[in-house]
Scaffold this active site. Structure first.
Site, PDB file in Angstrom:
ATOM      1  N   ASN A   9       0.839  -1.199   0.000  1.00 50.70           N
ATOM      2  CA  ASN A   9       0.000   0.000   0.000  1.00 50.70           C
ATOM      3  C   ASN A   9       0.873   1.247   0.000  1.00 50.70           C
ATOM      4  O   ASN A   9       0.373   2.348   0.147  1.00 50.70           O
ATOM      5  CB  ASN A   9      -0.908   0.042   1.243  1.00 50.70           C
ATOM      6  CG  ASN A   9      -2.198  -0.734   1.017  1.00 50.70           C
ATOM      7  OD1 ASN A   9      -2.682  -0.824  -0.108  1.00 50.70           O
ATOM      8  ND2 ASN A   9      -2.736  -1.312   2.079  1.00 50.70           N
ATOM      9  N   ASN A  10       2.207   1.054  -0.139  1.00 46.54           N
ATOM     10  CA  ASN A  10       3.128   2.196  -0.165  1.00 46.54           C
ATOM     11  C   ASN A  10       2.895   2.965  -1.473  1.00 46.54           C
ATOM     12  O   ASN A  10       3.234   2.500  -2.560  1.00 46.54           O
ATOM     13  CB  ASN A  10       4.566   1.665  -0.064  1.00 46.54           C
ATOM     14  CG  ASN A  10       5.611   2.768  -0.160  1.00 46.54           C
ATOM     15  OD1 ASN A  10       5.438   3.758  -0.863  1.00 46.54           O
ATOM     16  ND2 ASN A  10       6.706   2.574   0.552  1.00 46.54           N
ATOM     17  N   HIS A  12       4.151   5.489  -2.992  1.00 47.92           N
ATOM     18  CA  HIS A  12       5.273   5.789  -3.891  1.00 47.92           C
ATOM     19  C   HIS A  12       5.694   4.562  -4.686  1.00 47.92           C
ATOM     20  O   HIS A  12       5.917   4.611  -5.892  1.00 47.92           O
ATOM     21  CB  HIS A  12       6.474   6.303  -3.095  1.00 47.92           C
ATOM     22  CG  HIS A  12       6.257   7.645  -2.515  1.00 47.92           C
ATOM     23  ND1 HIS A  12       6.363   8.795  -3.259  1.00 47.92           N
ATOM     24  CD2 HIS A  12       5.923   8.030  -1.269  1.00 47.92           C
ATOM     25  CE1 HIS A  12       6.112   9.835  -2.479  1.00 47.92           C
ATOM     26  NE2 HIS A  12       5.833   9.397  -1.272  1.00 47.92           N
ATOM     27  N   ASP A  68      10.328  -5.968  -1.959  1.00 45.96           N
ATOM     28  CA  ASP A  68      10.991  -5.584  -0.717  1.00 45.96           C
ATOM     29  C   ASP A  68      12.262  -4.876  -1.124  1.00 45.96           C
ATOM     30  O   ASP A  68      13.011  -5.356  -1.978  1.00 45.96           O
ATOM     31  CB  ASP A  68      11.288  -6.780   0.187  1.00 45.96           C
ATOM     32  CG  ASP A  68      11.549  -6.287   1.597  1.00 45.96           C
ATOM     33  OD1 ASP A  68      10.615  -5.734   2.211  1.00 45.96           O
ATOM     34  OD2 ASP A  68      12.688  -6.414   2.094  1.00 45.96           O
ATOM     35  N   TYR A 149      15.043   7.471   1.145  1.00 50.64           N
ATOM     36  CA  TYR A 149      16.406   7.996   1.224  1.00 50.64           C
ATOM     37  C   TYR A 149      16.830   8.738  -0.048  1.00 50.64           C
ATOM     38  O   TYR A 149      18.007   9.055  -0.208  1.00 50.64           O
ATOM     39  CB  TYR A 149      17.378   6.835   1.498  1.00 50.64           C
ATOM     40  CG  TYR A 149      17.109   6.112   2.805  1.00 50.64           C
ATOM     41  CD1 TYR A 149      17.706   6.534   3.992  1.00 50.64           C
ATOM     42  CD2 TYR A 149      16.250   5.009   2.862  1.00 50.64           C
ATOM     43  CE1 TYR A 149      17.463   5.878   5.186  1.00 50.64           C
ATOM     44  CE2 TYR A 149      16.002   4.346   4.054  1.00 50.64           C
ATOM     45  CZ  TYR A 149      16.605   4.787   5.215  1.00 50.64           C
ATOM     46  OH  TYR A 149      16.361   4.134   6.399  1.00 50.64           O
ATOM     47  N   HIS A 175      16.869   0.687  -9.033  1.00 44.28           N
ATOM     48  CA  HIS A 175      16.881  -0.715  -8.600  1.00 44.28           C
ATOM     49  C   HIS A 175      15.546  -1.398  -8.947  1.00 44.28           C
ATOM     50  O   HIS A 175      15.491  -2.520  -9.396  1.00 44.28           O
ATOM     51  CB  HIS A 175      17.157  -0.773  -7.098  1.00 44.28           C
ATOM     52  CG  HIS A 175      16.343   0.205  -6.273  1.00 44.28           C
ATOM     53  ND1 HIS A 175      16.235   1.533  -6.614  1.00 44.28           N
ATOM     54  CD2 HIS A 175      15.572   0.045  -5.166  1.00 44.28           C
ATOM     55  CE1 HIS A 175      15.456   2.155  -5.725  1.00 44.28           C
ATOM     56  NE2 HIS A 175      15.033   1.267  -4.847  1.00 44.28           N
TER      57      HIS A 175
HETATM   58  P1  IMP Z   1       9.755  -2.016   2.416  1.00 42.63           P
HETATM   59  O1  IMP Z   1       8.418  -1.392   2.174  1.00 42.63           O
HETATM   60  O2  IMP Z   1       9.837  -2.860   3.625  1.00 42.63           O
HETATM   61  O3  IMP Z   1      10.290  -2.688   1.195  1.00 42.63           O
HETATM   62  O4  IMP Z   1      10.724  -0.791   2.766  1.00 42.63           O
HETATM   63  C1  IMP Z   1      11.404  -0.116   1.795  1.00 42.63           C
HETATM   64  C2  IMP Z   1      12.123   1.090   2.433  1.00 42.63           C
HETATM   65  O5  IMP Z   1      13.404   1.211   1.795  1.00 42.63           O
HETATM   66  C3  IMP Z   1      11.385   2.397   2.152  1.00 42.63           C
HETATM   67  O6  IMP Z   1      10.529   2.750   3.194  1.00 42.63           O
HETATM   68  C4  IMP Z   1      12.527   3.383   1.986  1.00 42.63           C
HETATM   69  O7  IMP Z   1      12.947   3.830   3.246  1.00 42.63           O
HETATM   70  C5  IMP Z   1      13.637   2.541   1.387  1.00 42.63           C
HETATM   71  N1  IMP Z   1      13.567   2.574  -0.101  1.00 42.63           N
HETATM   72  C6  IMP Z   1      13.232   1.556  -0.945  1.00 42.63           C
HETATM   73  N2  IMP Z   1      13.241   1.959  -2.227  1.00 42.63           N
HETATM   74  C7  IMP Z   1      13.580   3.264  -2.191  1.00 42.63           C
HETATM   75  C8  IMP Z   1      13.723   4.236  -3.216  1.00 42.63           C
HETATM   76  O8  IMP Z   1      13.512   4.019  -4.421  1.00 42.63           O
HETATM   77  N3  IMP Z   1      14.098   5.459  -2.785  1.00 42.63           N
HETATM   78  C9  IMP Z   1      14.318   5.772  -1.480  1.00 42.63           C
HETATM   79  N4  IMP Z   1      14.164   4.919  -0.490  1.00 42.63           N
HETATM   80  C10 IMP Z   1      13.794   3.652  -0.841  1.00 42.63           C
END
Ligand code: IMP
Length: 194
Positions: A9-10, A12, A68, A149, A175
């Site tokens: 649900n992120n 971005h 992830d 970040y 990535h």
């Molecule tokens: P996930 O939702 O557990 O995969 O957490 C991913 C976390 O890694 C995010 O909340 C960011 O803090 C960081 N992250 C992953 N991809 C990006 C990116 O494209 N830009 C900046 N931070 C990222």
């Protein structure tokens, strides 16, 4: 149009994934009314992506994918790594950045972003696809685009941070672009075989 359920649900991430996988109809957890918390207790990006995709494939009875991702900083021995989203006590982007910069104590460091896409099918098929983007962590924040970040992740070849890139520019080198490209190549080959 082919449909895929994305275990996220992120906003971005969802936006980036929808833009890169534009040939697919991507449904999110909101669309399938999934509201439980998924405990991401894996020690690698692959394990956590699989935990999310497995949970949602089981819940929906359909094929699910999950991303992830995180930042791995060389001088911090790979931290924040799988803990990127919850690195600071407050678990906000601003505080996470503050913690990384304070641990680096003014030093620059090589770093990479990692994205792992997991695919889980109802028949038990499980696959992962990894993408990496290499850069540097700089000690000041630059730019207002993106998330996480991005303001401290500097790409020397472009002389810009991720937060100074447009979304199209970021999506062409990130990535997530690499992991999704490997993933869509797999889907295309699979469709051709059937
Ligand atoms: P996930 O939702 O557990 O995969 O957490 C991913 C976390 O890694 C995010 O909340 C960011 O803090 C960081 N992250 C992953 N991809 C990006 C990116 O494209 N830009 C900046 N931070 C990222």
């Amino acid at each position: 149009m082919k449909e895929l359920i994305l275990a996220s649900n992120n906003a971005h991430k969802v936006e980036e994934i929808k833009s890169i996988l534009s040939d697919y109809n991507i449904l999110t957890l909101k669309d399938i009314n999934f509201t439980d918390e998924i405990i991401e207790d894996g020690l690698t990006f692959e394990e956590n992506a699989l935990i999310k995709a497995r949970t949602i494939s089981k819940y929906s009875g359909k094929t699910a994918i999950a991303d992830d991702s995180g930042l791995s900083v060389e001088l911090l021995e790979g931290r924040p790594g799988v803990y990127s989203a919850r690195y600071s006590k407050e678990q906000t982007d601003a505080k996470n950045i503050e913690k990384v910069l304070s641990e680096l104590d003014g030093k620059k460091s090589k770093a990479k972003f990692v994205s792992v896409i997991a695919l889980v099918k109802p028949d038990g098929t499980e696959l992962t696809f990894r993408g990496e983007c290499h850069g540097e962590i700089i000690s000041e924040q630059r730019g207002n685009n993106g998330f996480g970040y991005d303001p401290i992740f500097y790409v020397p070849s472009l002389e810009k941070t991720f937060a100074e890139l447009s979304s199209d520019e970021k999506n062409s080198i990130s990535h997530r672009k690499e992991s999704l490209e490997k993933f869509s190549k797999f889907l295309k080959e699979e469709n051709n075989e059937n």
